[in-house]
Design an enzyme around this catalytic site. Structure first.
Site, PDB file in Angstrom:
ATOM      1  N   HIS A   1     -22.489 107.031 -30.983  1.00  0.00           N
ATOM      2  CA  HIS A   1     -23.107 108.168 -31.668  1.00  0.00           C
ATOM      3  C   HIS A   1     -24.542 107.850 -32.071  1.00  0.00           C
ATOM      4  O   HIS A   1     -24.856 107.674 -33.244  1.00  0.00           O
ATOM      5  CB  HIS A   1     -22.269 108.559 -32.886  1.00  0.00           C
ATOM      6  CG  HIS A   1     -21.000 109.251 -32.521  1.00  0.00           C
ATOM      7  ND1 HIS A   1     -19.902 109.275 -33.336  1.00  0.00           N
ATOM      8  CD2 HIS A   1     -20.637 109.927 -31.398  1.00  0.00           C
ATOM      9  CE1 HIS A   1     -18.933 109.952 -32.748  1.00  0.00           C
ATOM     10  NE2 HIS A   1     -19.354 110.356 -31.576  1.00  0.00           N
TER      11      HIS A   1
ATOM     12  N   GLU B   1     -12.216 108.735 -32.232  1.00  0.00           N
ATOM     13  CA  GLU B   1     -11.338 107.569 -32.387  1.00  0.00           C
ATOM     14  C   GLU B   1      -9.945 108.007 -32.822  1.00  0.00           C
ATOM     15  O   GLU B   1      -8.941 107.527 -32.300  1.00  0.00           O
ATOM     16  CB  GLU B   1     -11.926 106.593 -33.406  1.00  0.00           C
ATOM     17  CG  GLU B   1     -11.053 105.366 -33.617  1.00  0.00           C
ATOM     18  CD  GLU B   1     -11.505 104.494 -34.784  1.00  0.00           C
ATOM     19  OE1 GLU B   1     -10.649 104.039 -35.559  1.00  0.00           O
ATOM     20  OE2 GLU B   1     -12.730 104.288 -34.913  1.00  0.00           O
TER      21      GLU B   1
ATOM     22  N   CYS C   1     -11.905  98.307 -39.928  1.00  0.00           N
ATOM     23  CA  CYS C   1     -12.580  97.174 -39.304  1.00  0.00           C
ATOM     24  C   CYS C   1     -13.245  96.315 -40.380  1.00  0.00           C
ATOM     25  O   CYS C   1     -13.879  96.834 -41.294  1.00  0.00           O
ATOM     26  CB  CYS C   1     -13.616  97.680 -38.306  1.00  0.00           C
ATOM     27  SG  CYS C   1     -14.589  96.379 -37.559  1.00  0.00           S
TER      28      CYS C   1
ATOM     29  N   SER D   1     -22.791 110.165 -36.502  1.00  0.00           N
ATOM     30  CA  SER D   1     -22.103 108.883 -36.613  1.00  0.00           C
ATOM     31  C   SER D   1     -21.267 108.853 -37.885  1.00  0.00           C
ATOM     32  O   SER D   1     -21.790 108.928 -38.996  1.00  0.00           O
ATOM     33  CB  SER D   1     -23.118 107.734 -36.633  1.00  0.00           C
ATOM     34  OG  SER D   1     -22.496 106.527 -37.020  1.00  0.00           O
ATOM     35  N   SER D   2     -19.955 108.728 -37.727  1.00  0.00           N
ATOM     36  CA  SER D   2     -19.047 108.747 -38.879  1.00  0.00           C
ATOM     37  C   SER D   2     -19.315 107.589 -39.833  1.00  0.00           C
ATOM     38  O   SER D   2     -19.395 107.769 -41.047  1.00  0.00           O
ATOM     39  CB  SER D   2     -17.599 108.686 -38.389  1.00  0.00           C
ATOM     40  OG  SER D   2     -16.713 108.536 -39.465  1.00  0.00           O
TER      41      SER D   2
END
Length: 694
Positions: free
Chosen positions: A42, A127, A190, A218-219
């Site tokens: 992204h 995702e 993560c 972008s998350s």
């Protein structure tokens, strides 16, 4: 202005892997189209560059043709994507982030065994869509507590979007637990995301303004911005240097920089450079003047630089070296390693190329002082830098105690070991380390200033971890091992197994009931324990002591028989009788009619808790795990050892108990004995009910 960049900013491992994979594929492509299913990452800058190199974007495998190369982005794809790609003859290059791929496996396996899947994350994020595709799109997806409150099932297997905020995950799992849902939780956020968010949060609290750099879609960058915004009102979300609010930043003394996992390094540097340029202009220094200063500094070497030049002149005391700048280099005899009787003229000739290290940029005559000796030290610095890069230990000697630590020497290079890094234990005085040779890790190097920082604690920690790993590898569930009792808590004892501790729960110490572990154990005691369970990920080992001896009822026939005289301790008094402990985990009931050779109205008049008594075994019911005892029949008799065999005589007939006594006895036995099976619970309940009917 001070510009501070947060740690862990920029490309994460998964994004870097996806880009590297794509670039390699571009280089080796022999024909056919290359495309990614959706944006590779992204970030518009990256996707535009890939498009310029011929990498297209498709939304589904059906849009590609046989022979095309399709790169799976770091977000991953549903299981059906791979089936469709095979059917269409596509060449698939899988660049799924390893952390995301692990979630796919977890979800697929859990779904296969019938678990209900819960994904904590944004249902529209690629995702999350990919993860859901590994359980046939049956997952319950929630990004807020309100959404989670509508979860309909009694149990759940929970995973998380890798870029989720930790607080959101904890809030949703906490709510589900309060709702009574049985959870199997896999926190799949993560570690890079967690570190990135923590670093950005900490930095945003100590700066005057915060810049968060990343793609608008972008998350993980959006979450960084939300976290920083809570701590810093002057927080700005920018995609590149063109979005910078320069006027609003002019009055700020400290500016923090954070960047999402899909933000290229050059974009981050462009933003920092643009802000630096702007401040330079605000201080009325022209860019031309600024560049002249840089140019001037580049023309002359700095102290510590390694330079190369040609010999112009040489005599017995010095060598003049032309380095191509305004000043000459001067290499004196005491800065050259000469053998006995050797002169500079023996080593150097006019026109020879010389490499040396700058030790002073201006002597009294305007020359630059050089040293060949100190250049040799540079090799030692190279070894230190290599040790830093490879994280390998080196040996140093402690030569001096200074404020806050010690000076340690590696060959001809001195470094500093902070007091906190001398040991893995508290160090009161550094003097005890003087003269010692320590194995250390290099933690920081500034060769230009001649500074290095070492850590002996890091080596000890690594050795400790290796020791722990060896211990874990040597242990297995059901092993019986020796341990040392180290400390007590109300719920058990911690036992040292030779380097790691295991928990011996109070319920696993004895077959009988304990109020505190110190009733049977003492600190420093060596005991053999059985390993009941191990969880290396959480560092937990559960132990059992009672399992090293037979459960009393499993060997009851070997140790006890009807008519045997036994000795035990009164542990409980009731209106209808007393319970006597023969050994831990094995109690018998003395009915009030069996206490004395007379009518007993109040059992407390005859017995006290803790009293040791002899009793005759009247009956052993192994199915119901009950022993009937008589004190009055054992008066004047000595107790037998449990393992000894004794002749069995006909037991005297018991006096017929009243119906009320039978009810009380049945109820008390049910309270005192913990049934092991559901059938036993039903059976005991039925017995009590029958007595009440009588």
């Amino acid at each position: 202005m001070e510009i501070i960049r947060a740690k862990h900013s920029g490309f994460c491992f998964g994004v870097r892997q996806a880009i590297d994979t794509t670039m390699k594929q571009i280089g080796r492509n022999a024909g056919g189209r290359i495309c990614t299913c959706g944006q590779l990452i992204h970030n518009a800058t990256v996707t535009d560059e890939l498009a310029a190199r011929g990498v297209g974007i498709i939304n589904a495998p059906e849009e590609a043709s046989a022979g095309d190369t399709v790169i799976v982005r770091s977000h991953g794809e549903p299981q059906r994507f791979y089936r469709t790609a095979r059917e269409r003859g596509l060449h698939v290059i899988d660049a799924t982030c390893p952390f995301v791929a692990r979630i796919h496996t977890l979800v697929h396996d859990a779904y296969a065994r019938g678990a209900h899947i819960v994904i904590v994350g944004d249902k529209n994020h690629p995702e999350v869509i990919g993860i859901n595709g590994w359980c046939e799109d049956t997952a319950f997806i929630a990004s807020t507590a309100e959404e989670a409150s509508r979860y309909p099932f009694p149990d759940a297997f929970v995973v998380s979007q890798t870029t989720l905020n930790e607080k959101v995950f904890d809030e949703i799992t906490g709510l589900l637990q309060r709702m009574g849902v049985r959870l199997e939780i896999q926190n799949t956020i993560c570690s890079a995301t967690r570190e990135r968010q923590q670093a950005a949060a900490e930095l945003s609290e100590r700066v005057d303004a915060m810049i968060v750099i990343g793609g608008r879609n972008s998350s993980n960058t959006k979450k960084l911005y939300e976290i920083c915004k809570k701590n810093q009102n002057k927080c700005f979300f920018v995609e590149n240097n063109k979005d910078l609010p320069l006027k609003q930043l002019q009055k700020c003394n400290r500016i923090g920089i954070a960047a999402g996992a899909s933000t290229p390094e050059r974009v981050i540097k462009e933003v920092i450079s643009t802000m630096s340029e702007n401040i330079t202009n605000e201080n009325n220094i022209s860019m031309a003047d600024y560049m002249d200063e840089i140019d001037a500094s580049l023309r002359l070497p700095h102290t510590g630089d390694i330079v190369t030049g040609k010999v112009d002149q040489v005599n017995d005391s010095e060598v003049i070296v032309n380095m191509g700048c305004k000043k000459d280099g001067i290499l004196t005899a005491n800065e050259v390693s000469l053998e006995e009787g050797q002169k500079l003229t023996d080593l150097f000739k006019v026109g020879d190329e010389v490499q040396a290290k700058v030790i002073k940029t201006d002597d009294s005559d305007g020359g630059i002082l050089l040293s060949k000796k100190r250049l040799e030290v540079n090799e030692h610095w190279n070894e230190i830098n290599e040790a830093l890069e490879n994280k390998t230990p080196i040996d140093v000697k402690v030569v001096k105690a200074v404020k806050g630590g010690v000076i340690a020497v590696y060959k001809e290079v001195s470094g500093f070991i902070p007091l906190s890094q001398l040991s893995n234990k508290y160090v009161e005085s550094a003097d005890e380390f003087l003269g010692q040779v320590l194995s250390v890790k290099v933690t920081r190097v500034d060769q230009r200033r001649g500074r290095a920082v070492f850590s002996h604690k890091a080596v000890l920690a690594e050795e400790r971890q290796k020791q722990i790993d060896q211990i874990w590898a040597a242990l297995s569930v059901d092993d019986v091992v020796e341990g040392t009792v180290m400390r007590f808590t109300d719920y058990g004892a911690f036992v040292d197994l030779g380097g790691i501790d295991g928990l011996l729960h109070i319920s696993e110490i004895s077959w009988g009931k304990l109020k505190h572990p110190d009733e049977v154990l003492h600190i420093g005691q060596k005991i053999n324990v059985k390993i009941l369970s191990m969880n290396k990920e959480k560092g937990k080992i559960s132990l059992g002591l009672k399992q090293t001896t037979p459960e009393p009822w499993s060997v009851i026939e070997d140790n006890y028989h009807v008519d045997q005289i036994v000795r035990g301790k009164v542990v409980q008094l009731k209106e209808y009788g007393a319970f006597v402990e023969l050994e831990p985990g094995l109690d018998g009931l003395v009915h009030i009619s069996e206490v004395a050779n007379k009518r007993v109205a109040n059992i407390g008049d005859e017995l006290t808790v803790g009293q040791m008594v002899n009793a005759r075994i009247l009956d052993i019911d192994t199915e119901r795990r009950r022993i009937s005892l008589s004190i009055k029949d054992a008066i004047g008799e000595e107790a037998e050892a449990p393992a000894e065999e004794a002749p069995v005589e006909d037991a005297p007939a018991e006096e017929e108990a009243s119906p009320v006594a039978e009810v009380e006895t049945a109820v008390e036995k049910a309270e005192h004995h913990t049934p092991e099976t559901e059938e036993e619970v039903v059976e005991e309940s039925a017995e009590i009910g029958t007595a009440e009917e009588i």
